[in-house]
Write a protein that holds these residues in place. Structure first.
Motif, PDB file in Angstrom:
ATOM      1  N   ASP A 190       0.812  -1.220   0.000  1.00 27.70           N
ATOM      2  CA  ASP A 190       0.000   0.000   0.000  1.00 27.70           C
ATOM      3  C   ASP A 190       0.846   1.272   0.000  1.00 27.70           C
ATOM      4  O   ASP A 190       0.311   2.367   0.047  1.00 27.70           O
ATOM      5  CB  ASP A 190      -0.903   0.031   1.250  1.00 27.70           C
ATOM      6  N   GLY A 191       2.165   1.123   0.015  1.00 29.75           N
ATOM      7  CA  GLY A 191       3.044   2.281   0.063  1.00 29.75           C
ATOM      8  C   GLY A 191       3.909   2.248   1.297  1.00 29.75           C
ATOM      9  O   GLY A 191       4.414   1.199   1.681  1.00 29.75           O
ATOM     10  N   ALA A 192       4.073   3.380   1.940  1.00 30.77           N
ATOM     11  CA  ALA A 192       4.913   3.501   3.126  1.00 30.77           C
ATOM     12  C   ALA A 192       4.132   4.229   4.212  1.00 30.77           C
ATOM     13  O   ALA A 192       2.994   4.644   4.010  1.00 30.77           O
ATOM     14  CB  ALA A 192       6.202   4.252   2.784  1.00 30.77           C
ATOM     15  N   THR A 193       4.766   4.395   5.368  1.00 31.07           N
ATOM     16  CA  THR A 193       4.160   5.120   6.483  1.00 31.07           C
ATOM     17  C   THR A 193       5.063   6.269   6.865  1.00 31.07           C
ATOM     18  O   THR A 193       6.279   6.084   7.011  1.00 31.07           O
ATOM     19  CB  THR A 193       3.952   4.187   7.687  1.00 31.07           C
ATOM     20  N   LEU A 194       4.500   7.454   7.012  1.00 30.35           N
ATOM     21  CA  LEU A 194       5.231   8.611   7.501  1.00 30.35           C
ATOM     22  C   LEU A 194       4.953   8.730   8.993  1.00 30.35           C
ATOM     23  O   LEU A 194       3.798   8.826   9.414  1.00 30.35           O
ATOM     24  CB  LEU A 194       4.779   9.872   6.772  1.00 30.35           C
ATOM     25  N   PHE A 195       6.012   8.691   9.801  1.00 33.22           N
ATOM     26  CA  PHE A 195       5.875   8.699  11.248  1.00 33.22           C
ATOM     27  C   PHE A 195       6.509   9.967  11.798  1.00 33.22           C
ATOM     28  O   PHE A 195       7.645  10.298  11.457  1.00 33.22           O
ATOM     29  CB  PHE A 195       6.557   7.466  11.845  1.00 33.22           C
ATOM     30  N   THR A 196       5.794  10.688  12.627  1.00 35.69           N
ATOM     31  CA  THR A 196       6.280  11.939  13.219  1.00 35.69           C
ATOM     32  C   THR A 196       6.281  11.846  14.730  1.00 35.69           C
ATOM     33  O   THR A 196       5.317  11.359  15.321  1.00 35.69           O
ATOM     34  CB  THR A 196       5.389  13.128  12.799  1.00 35.69           C
ATOM     35  N   VAL A 197       7.367  12.294  15.348  1.00 35.67           N
ATOM     36  CA  VAL A 197       7.456  12.392  16.801  1.00 35.67           C
ATOM     37  C   VAL A 197       7.658  13.859  17.150  1.00 35.67           C
ATOM     38  O   VAL A 197       8.536  14.519  16.590  1.00 35.67           O
ATOM     39  CB  VAL A 197       8.631  11.566  17.365  1.00 35.67           C
ATOM     40  N   ARG A 198       6.839  14.360  18.080  1.00 30.99           N
ATOM     41  CA  ARG A 198       7.010  15.714  18.589  1.00 30.99           C
ATOM     42  C   ARG A 198       7.221  15.630  20.096  1.00 30.99           C
ATOM     43  O   ARG A 198       6.489  14.941  20.793  1.00 30.99           O
ATOM     44  CB  ARG A 198       5.780  16.572  18.296  1.00 30.99           C
ATOM     45  N   ILE A 199       8.237  16.352  20.568  1.00 28.76           N
ATOM     46  CA  ILE A 199       8.478  16.484  22.009  1.00 28.76           C
ATOM     47  C   ILE A 199       8.666  17.975  22.265  1.00 28.76           C
ATOM     48  O   ILE A 199       9.702  18.537  21.912  1.00 28.76           O
ATOM     49  CB  ILE A 199       9.731  15.718  22.461  1.00 28.76           C
ATOM     50  N   GLY A 200       7.689  18.617  22.843  1.00 30.46           N
ATOM     51  CA  GLY A 200       7.778  20.058  23.026  1.00 30.46           C
ATOM     52  C   GLY A 200       7.961  20.746  21.687  1.00 30.46           C
ATOM     53  O   GLY A 200       7.165  20.573  20.781  1.00 30.46           O
ATOM     54  N   LEU A 201       9.059  21.478  21.509  1.00 30.18           N
ATOM     55  CA  LEU A 201       9.335  22.170  20.245  1.00 30.18           C
ATOM     56  C   LEU A 201      10.059  21.288  19.242  1.00 30.18           C
ATOM     57  O   LEU A 201      10.180  21.646  18.075  1.00 30.18           O
ATOM     58  CB  LEU A 201      10.180  23.430  20.515  1.00 30.18           C
ATOM     59  N   TYR A 202      10.554  20.137  19.659  1.00 29.60           N
ATOM     60  CA  TYR A 202      11.275  19.214  18.785  1.00 29.60           C
ATOM     61  C   TYR A 202      10.284  18.461  17.902  1.00 29.60           C
ATOM     62  O   TYR A 202       9.218  18.048  18.346  1.00 29.60           O
ATOM     63  CB  TYR A 202      12.079  18.223  19.629  1.00 29.60           C
ATOM     64  N   SER A 203      10.650  18.283  16.627  1.00 28.26           N
ATOM     65  CA  SER A 203       9.809  17.507  15.720  1.00 28.26           C
ATOM     66  C   SER A 203      10.701  16.822  14.699  1.00 28.26           C
ATOM     67  O   SER A 203      11.632  17.431  14.163  1.00 28.26           O
ATOM     68  CB  SER A 203       8.800  18.410  15.002  1.00 28.26           C
ATOM     69  N   ARG A 204      10.419  15.556  14.432  1.00 29.05           N
ATOM     70  CA  ARG A 204      11.171  14.828  13.414  1.00 29.05           C
ATOM     71  C   ARG A 204      10.268  13.793  12.765  1.00 29.05           C
ATOM     72  O   ARG A 204       9.379  13.234  13.415  1.00 29.05           O
ATOM     73  CB  ARG A 204      12.390  14.143  14.026  1.00 29.05           C
ATOM     74  N   GLN A 205      10.519  13.547  11.460  1.00 28.90           N
ATOM     75  CA  GLN A 205       9.738  12.563  10.711  1.00 28.90           C
ATOM     76  C   GLN A 205      10.648  11.470  10.177  1.00 28.90           C
ATOM     77  O   GLN A 205      11.802  11.719   9.853  1.00 28.90           O
ATOM     78  CB  GLN A 205       9.021  13.215   9.535  1.00 28.90           C
ATOM     79  N   TRP A 206      10.091  10.269  10.075  1.00 32.44           N
ATOM     80  CA  TRP A 206      10.763   9.140   9.448  1.00 32.44           C
ATOM     81  C   TRP A 206       9.815   8.535   8.422  1.00 32.44           C
ATOM     82  O   TRP A 206       8.614   8.453   8.652  1.00 32.44           O
ATOM     83  CB  TRP A 206      11.094   8.058  10.465  1.00 32.44           C
ATOM     84  N   PRO A 247      -0.351   7.116   5.958  1.00 36.20           N
ATOM     85  CA  PRO A 247       0.199   6.467   4.776  1.00 36.20           C
ATOM     86  C   PRO A 247       0.697   7.486   3.759  1.00 36.20           C
ATOM     87  O   PRO A 247       0.135   8.582   3.616  1.00 36.20           O
ATOM     88  CB  PRO A 247      -0.988   5.659   4.226  1.00 36.20           C
ATOM     89  N   VAL A 248       1.782   7.129   3.064  1.00 36.60           N
ATOM     90  CA  VAL A 248       2.304   7.922   1.947  1.00 36.60           C
ATOM     91  C   VAL A 248       2.630   6.951   0.815  1.00 36.60           C
ATOM     92  O   VAL A 248       2.629   5.740   1.009  1.00 36.60           O
ATOM     93  CB  VAL A 248       3.558   8.725   2.349  1.00 36.60           C
ATOM     94  N   SER A 249       2.918   7.481  -0.350  1.00 43.67           N
ATOM     95  CA  SER A 249       3.179   6.623  -1.501  1.00 43.67           C
ATOM     96  C   SER A 249       4.536   5.938  -1.364  1.00 43.67           C
ATOM     97  O   SER A 249       5.443   6.430  -0.689  1.00 43.67           O
ATOM     98  CB  SER A 249       3.132   7.428  -2.798  1.00 43.67           C
ATOM     99  N   ALA A 250       4.676   4.798  -2.044  1.00 43.15           N
ATOM    100  CA  ALA A 250       5.894   4.000  -1.938  1.00 43.15           C
ATOM    101  C   ALA A 250       7.105   4.716  -2.508  1.00 43.15           C
ATOM    102  O   ALA A 250       8.246   4.364  -2.186  1.00 43.15           O
ATOM    103  CB  ALA A 250       5.690   2.666  -2.647  1.00 43.15           C
ATOM    104  N   ASP A 251       6.909   5.719  -3.364  1.00 41.85           N
ATOM    105  CA  ASP A 251       8.075   6.404  -3.948  1.00 41.85           C
ATOM    106  C   ASP A 251       8.796   7.255  -2.900  1.00 41.85           C
ATOM    107  O   ASP A 251       9.867   7.805  -3.187  1.00 41.85           O
ATOM    108  CB  ASP A 251       7.677   7.253  -5.138  1.00 41.85           C
ATOM    109  N   ARG A 252       8.261   7.367  -1.694  1.00 41.24           N
ATOM    110  CA  ARG A 252       8.954   8.065  -0.610  1.00 41.24           C
ATOM    111  C   ARG A 252      10.059   7.192  -0.009  1.00 41.24           C
ATOM    112  O   ARG A 252      10.887   7.689   0.749  1.00 41.24           O
ATOM    113  CB  ARG A 252       7.973   8.458   0.494  1.00 41.24           C
ATOM    114  N   CYS A 253      10.050   5.901  -0.326  1.00 41.34           N
ATOM    115  CA  CYS A 253      11.059   4.992   0.219  1.00 41.34           C
ATOM    116  C   CYS A 253      12.417   5.201  -0.465  1.00 41.34           C
ATOM    117  O   CYS A 253      12.467   5.536  -1.615  1.00 41.34           O
ATOM    118  CB  CYS A 253      10.636   3.539   0.058  1.00 41.34           C
TER     119      CYS A 253
END
Length: 71
Positions: A24-40, A65-71
């Motif tokens: 089905d593609g890929a998964t975009l995962f985001t973690v936020r801690i206070g002002l910190y933010s990062r995506q995988w 979900p995001v498209s597989a071309d993000r991999c």
């Protein structure tokens, strides 16, 4: 995902993620801690997630979900 809080209030989120439905593609995962933010972008293989210790604050975990071309 695991969450640790250090004595001085700093917070770390870590763990390993895998997209169990790569057709089905890929998964975009985001973690936020206070002002910190990062995506995988998580594809079919195991992806290590580690924010290291960040200044404290509200913790948010989001994924979509995001498209597989993000991999």
């Amino acid at each position: 995902m695991n969450q640790c809080t250090w004595d001085d209030g700093r917070i770390r989120v870590f763990g390993t993620m895998r997209d169990t439905t790569p057709s089905d593609g890929a998964t975009l995962f985001t973690v936020r801690i206070g002002l910190y933010s990062r995506q995988w972008v998580v594809c079919a293989s195991d992806t290590p997630i580690d924010t290291d210790y960040q200044d404290g604050g509200p913790v948010g975990l989001m994924y979509w979900p995001v498209s597989a071309d993000r991999c």
